[in-house]
Design a protein around this motif. Structure first.
Motif, PDB file in Angstrom:
ATOM      1  N   ALA A 436       0.942  -0.795  -0.161  1.00  0.00           N
ATOM      2  CA  ALA A 436       0.078   0.502  -0.199  1.00  0.00           C
ATOM      3  C   ALA A 436       0.891   1.295   0.018  1.00  0.00           C
ATOM      4  N   VAL A 437       0.178   2.331  -1.108  1.00  0.00           N
ATOM      5  CA  VAL A 437       1.153   3.465  -0.501  1.00  0.00           C
ATOM      6  C   VAL A 437      -0.196   4.349   0.551  1.00  0.00           C
ATOM      7  N   LEU A 438       0.753   5.167   1.280  1.00  0.00           N
ATOM      8  CA  LEU A 438      -0.123   5.544   2.429  1.00  0.00           C
ATOM      9  C   LEU A 438      -0.680   7.365   2.390  1.00  0.00           C
ATOM     10  N   GLY A 439      -1.424   8.061   2.359  1.00  0.00           N
ATOM     11  CA  GLY A 439      -1.443   8.918   2.855  1.00  0.00           C
ATOM     12  C   GLY A 439      -2.523   9.821   4.456  1.00  0.00           C
ATOM     13  N   ARG A 440      -2.921  10.776   4.507  1.00  0.00           N
ATOM     14  CA  ARG A 440      -3.434  11.423   4.862  1.00  0.00           C
ATOM     15  C   ARG A 440      -4.827  11.247   5.190  1.00  0.00           C
ATOM     16  N   VAL A 441      -5.872  11.095   5.549  1.00  0.00           N
ATOM     17  CA  VAL A 441      -7.302  10.794   5.661  1.00  0.00           C
ATOM     18  C   VAL A 441      -8.144  11.849   6.768  1.00  0.00           C
ATOM     19  N   PRO A 442      -8.354  12.615   6.420  1.00  0.00           N
ATOM     20  CA  PRO A 442      -9.297  13.428   7.672  1.00  0.00           C
ATOM     21  C   PRO A 442     -10.068  13.469   8.631  1.00  0.00           C
ATOM     22  N   ASN A 443      -9.959  13.569  10.038  1.00  0.00           N
ATOM     23  CA  ASN A 443     -10.803  13.042  11.017  1.00  0.00           C
ATOM     24  C   ASN A 443     -10.248  11.739  11.338  1.00  0.00           C
ATOM     25  N   LEU A 444      -8.533  10.805  10.767  1.00  0.00           N
ATOM     26  CA  LEU A 444      -8.723  10.035  11.041  1.00  0.00           C
ATOM     27  C   LEU A 444      -6.836   9.765  11.218  1.00  0.00           C
ATOM     28  N   PHE A 465       5.220   3.882   2.206  1.00  0.00           N
ATOM     29  CA  PHE A 465       5.053   2.610   1.045  1.00  0.00           C
ATOM     30  C   PHE A 465       4.920   1.809   2.271  1.00  0.00           C
ATOM     31  N   ARG A 466       4.105   0.998   2.563  1.00  0.00           N
ATOM     32  CA  ARG A 466       3.681  -0.782   3.008  1.00  0.00           C
ATOM     33  C   ARG A 466       3.978  -1.365   2.040  1.00  0.00           C
ATOM     34  N   TRP A 467       5.160  -3.179   3.023  1.00  0.00           N
ATOM     35  CA  TRP A 467       4.813  -4.193   2.433  1.00  0.00           C
ATOM     36  C   TRP A 467       4.632  -5.286   3.968  1.00  0.00           C
ATOM     37  N   GLN A 481      10.058  -3.118  -7.422  1.00  0.00           N
ATOM     38  CA  GLN A 481       9.448  -3.507  -8.971  1.00  0.00           C
ATOM     39  C   GLN A 481       8.289  -2.109  -7.823  1.00  0.00           C
ATOM     40  N   ARG A 482       7.274  -2.707  -6.927  1.00  0.00           N
ATOM     41  CA  ARG A 482       5.531  -1.887  -6.611  1.00  0.00           C
ATOM     42  C   ARG A 482       6.609  -0.215  -5.945  1.00  0.00           C
ATOM     43  N   LEU A 483       7.476  -0.912  -5.094  1.00  0.00           N
ATOM     44  CA  LEU A 483       8.182   0.707  -4.561  1.00  0.00           C
ATOM     45  C   LEU A 483       8.929   1.776  -5.469  1.00  0.00           C
ATOM     46  N   MET A 484       9.366   1.395  -6.803  1.00  0.00           N
ATOM     47  CA  MET A 484       9.435   2.635  -7.405  1.00  0.00           C
ATOM     48  C   MET A 484       8.228   2.437  -8.460  1.00  0.00           C
ATOM     49  N   GLU A 485       7.404   1.842  -8.956  1.00  0.00           N
ATOM     50  CA  GLU A 485       6.028   2.131  -9.434  1.00  0.00           C
ATOM     51  C   GLU A 485       5.488   3.350  -8.275  1.00  0.00           C
ATOM     52  N   ALA A 486       5.081   3.233  -7.094  1.00  0.00           N
ATOM     53  CA  ALA A 486       4.932   4.490  -6.475  1.00  0.00           C
ATOM     54  C   ALA A 486       5.945   5.596  -6.319  1.00  0.00           C
ATOM     55  N   ARG A 495      11.396  13.318  -2.711  1.00  0.00           N
ATOM     56  CA  ARG A 495      12.904  13.389  -2.687  1.00  0.00           C
ATOM     57  C   ARG A 495      12.700  12.040  -1.201  1.00  0.00           C
ATOM     58  N   ARG A 496      12.521  11.737  -0.485  1.00  0.00           N
ATOM     59  CA  ARG A 496      12.082  10.554   0.172  1.00  0.00           C
ATOM     60  C   ARG A 496      10.973   9.530   0.080  1.00  0.00           C
ATOM     61  N   VAL A 497      11.490   8.353   0.246  1.00  0.00           N
ATOM     62  CA  VAL A 497      10.042   6.705   0.266  1.00  0.00           C
ATOM     63  C   VAL A 497      10.920   6.507   2.391  1.00  0.00           C
ATOM     64  N   VAL A 498       9.644   6.513   2.670  1.00  0.00           N
ATOM     65  CA  VAL A 498       9.934   5.251   4.405  1.00  0.00           C
ATOM     66  C   VAL A 498       9.134   3.905   3.803  1.00  0.00           C
ATOM     67  N   VAL A 499       9.656   3.067   4.127  1.00  0.00           N
ATOM     68  CA  VAL A 499       9.039   1.587   3.730  1.00  0.00           C
ATOM     69  C   VAL A 499       8.045   2.113   5.848  1.00  0.00           C
TER      70      VAL A 499
END
Length: 578
Positions: A436-444, A465-467, A481-486, A495-499
């Protein structure tokens, strides 16, 4: 001082008793249990005799060896086995793999068959003892429930089909379950059936199944006694009904099982296969009864106890044994409290062989076949498979594939197929895991999967990026492959990837080398690779794989939130400097 000295003396005794649960039990044995254990042992013996003989015949050895495989193994398990109530002995689930090996290496010689079966028991015993001492009692849990169902349904069909020729008194060549069934159908249409034998066998089966609903009635014993009396009174043996005949008087003697000019590889593979089946069945049954009595059973000691029981069978003219799902409930219903029940049952069987072996002379083979068929019917599992079909169809079809493998190719190839399917199933889950690629969800709170929350906000220049799996050779390339696609899919310059590495429970050399290459490739594009929530043992492995020069301490963050904060601080610092 005296208490300390006594504790030092008792400690070696406790260490020894840990390996001898039966002796340890005697230290807390209550006198009130003795009458119940003795009575339960005598009731149990009435079932041990017909079942032992039936499963011996089903395994390709003369019936009396089923009694030999009952006496010493039960005594051995009473000493080394951790379960207070479990009953060991010949088992229907083991009959097909034993029979497959015995028929292929014995050449029709009963003594070679006995030696082959005994050698399989020794191999099985050594296999179990070694794995138990190495604390590998968990290995049977590697087979998933659907695969176990498929295998056991295949075994049940194999057992059932193998006994039908005895029920009809028709000689059939060993050619696999489906081909044997076809041969038998042709023989029945050609009029080769002995209908007296068939009548005795089906009547015995009907009585067993009708009395099965009454827990306290020994239906198998009643049915076998009635069949024996019918053959004796009406002299059905003179009309072609095959009977057990005279069995030798006396107890089994110590003998080294050995076969010259035999395929030892086949025997070793067969012994290993029955060890896995026996321990899988034994561990499940043992845990079930431990839960009922609110006790705990050590699976490694269970493996040792089963192994010693099989060694006793192999060196005293027996064949591989397992726990019994039919005889254990008999012991429980009769009031068994401890392992002494098995000791009494074994002594009672030994007394029969010493004093009155001719009681079994008119026991018909078709009745013995009925006993095994009744046990095979109990092995089938359909109800839970319907549930599995409803909730996860691909696992249901895996079960069907395993069932077909056993039914078409036989027990031992079916076991191999089950293991291969289990390994493929395990590898597939790790080979193509969720990410999964992660993001911020309002009110969660926290950071969440964009696939679940398409409107989640991304952070400029940062990819979370979560594996959801360990990193190992089979999925290392896919991870990269999946991380580079993200990274490529990011709407802003990264500038930065956090696994988010909390689900990553392990790495191996292949995946470590992949991380080294991935870090270099990202660095060339101006992207830093960081990790969040990585477990300490996994981080220790990265150090051992010499990755500390690439991933310094500031590349690891305790939480995803702290990793985001660190990134935002670095961006802010660069902005101020700019």
């Amino acid at each position: 001082m005296a208490s300390n000295a006594r504790a030092r003396v008792d400690k070696p005794a406790r260490n020894w008793l840990r390996w001898l649960p039966g002796l340890a039990m005697l230290r807390s044995y209550q006198a009130a249990w003795l009458p119940k254990d003795v009575a339960a042992g005598l009731v149990l013996a009435t079932m041990l005799v017909p079942v032992g003989i039936a499963y011996a015949e089903a395994s390709g050895v003369p019936g009396v060896y089923g009694l030999y495989a009952t006496i010493l193994p039960m005594l051995a398990y009473a000493l080394f086995g951790p379960s207070r109530i479990l009953v060991l002995g010949p088992d229907s689930a083991l009959a097909p793999p034993i029979l497959a090996v015995v028929l292929s290496v014995s050449g029709g010689d009963p003594m070679r068959a006995v030696a082959a079966a005994g050698l399989m028991a020794v191999v099985s015993g050594l296999f179990c003892v070694v794995l138990g001492l190495l604390k590998l009692g968990f290995i049977t849990e590697l087979l998933s429930k659907p695969i176990r169902y498929g295998y056991m349904n295949g075994i049940a069909l194999t057992v059932l089909v193998s006994q039908l020729p005895k029920l009809f008194a028709i000689p059939i060549d060993d050619a696999g379950p489906l081909r044997e069934l076809w041969q038998m159908v042709l023989a029945v249409f050609n009029g080769e059936t002995n209908w007296h034998s068939f009548g005795v066998g089906t009547a015995t089966l009907a009585v067993i199944l009708l009395l099965k609903r009454f827990d306290r009635v020994p239906g198998t014993l009643v049915a076998v006694i009635l069949a024996t009396l019918a053959v004796s009174i009406f002299q059905l043996d003179a009309r072609g009904v095959k009977v057990l005949g005279e069995i030798p008087q006396g107890l089994p003697a110590f003998a080294l099982p050995w076969l010259s000019n035999a395929d030892l590889v086949k025997i070793v593979l067969g012994g290993g296969a029955v060890a896995l089946i026996a321990f899988a069945d034994t561990s499940v049954l043992s845990r079930t009864y431990a839960a009922r009595t609110h006790t705990r059973v050590d699976p490694n000691q269970e493996m040792v106890g089963l192994g010693v029981a099989n060694l006793a069978a192999g060196f005293f003219q027996g064949f591989p044994v397992s726990s019994s799902a039919s005889r254990t409930p008999v012991a429980e219903a009769a009031g068994s409290r401890t392992q002494l029940t098995g000791v009494v049952g074994a002594i009672a069987v030994a007394a029969l062989l010493l004093v009155a072996p001719n009681l079994l002379r008119y026991l018909p083979n078709s009745a013995l076949a009925a006993v095994v068929i009744a046990a095979a019917i109990g092995l089938f599992e359909f109800r839970d498979l319907r549930r599995i079909f409803r909730i996860q169809q691909w696992e249901f079809w895996l079960s069907m594939l395993c069932f077909a493998g056993v039914a078409v190719f036989g027990a031992i190839p079916g076991i191999c197929l089950a293991v291969v399917i289990a390994v493929i199933e395990f590898l597939w889950d790790g080979w193509r895991p969720h990410f999964a690629v992660l993001g911020r969800v309002p009110n969660l709170r926290g950071y969440h999967d964009l696939k679940r929350y398409p409107h989640a906000a991304l952070i400029d220049g940062l990819v979370l990026f979560r594996w959801d799996a360990p990193l190992f050779f089979a999925n290392a390339e896919l991870f990269q492959q999946r991380l580079m696609e993200a990274v490529d899919a990011s709407p802003t310059t990264v500038r930065r990837v956090v696994v988010a590495a909390e689900p990553v429970t392990s790495v191996d050399v292949t995946s470590a080398d992949m991380l080294r290459e991935l870090s270099r490739h990202l660095a060339e594009a101006g992207v830093a690779l960081h990790f969040a929530e990585m477990k300490d043992p996994v981080r220790d492995k990265l150090k051992r794989f010499e990755l500390t020069e690439i991933f310094s301490d500031d590349r690891f963050h305790p939480t995803v939130g702290s990793a985001v904060d660190a990134y935002l601080e670095s961006v802010g610092a660069r902005t101020e400097q700019g």
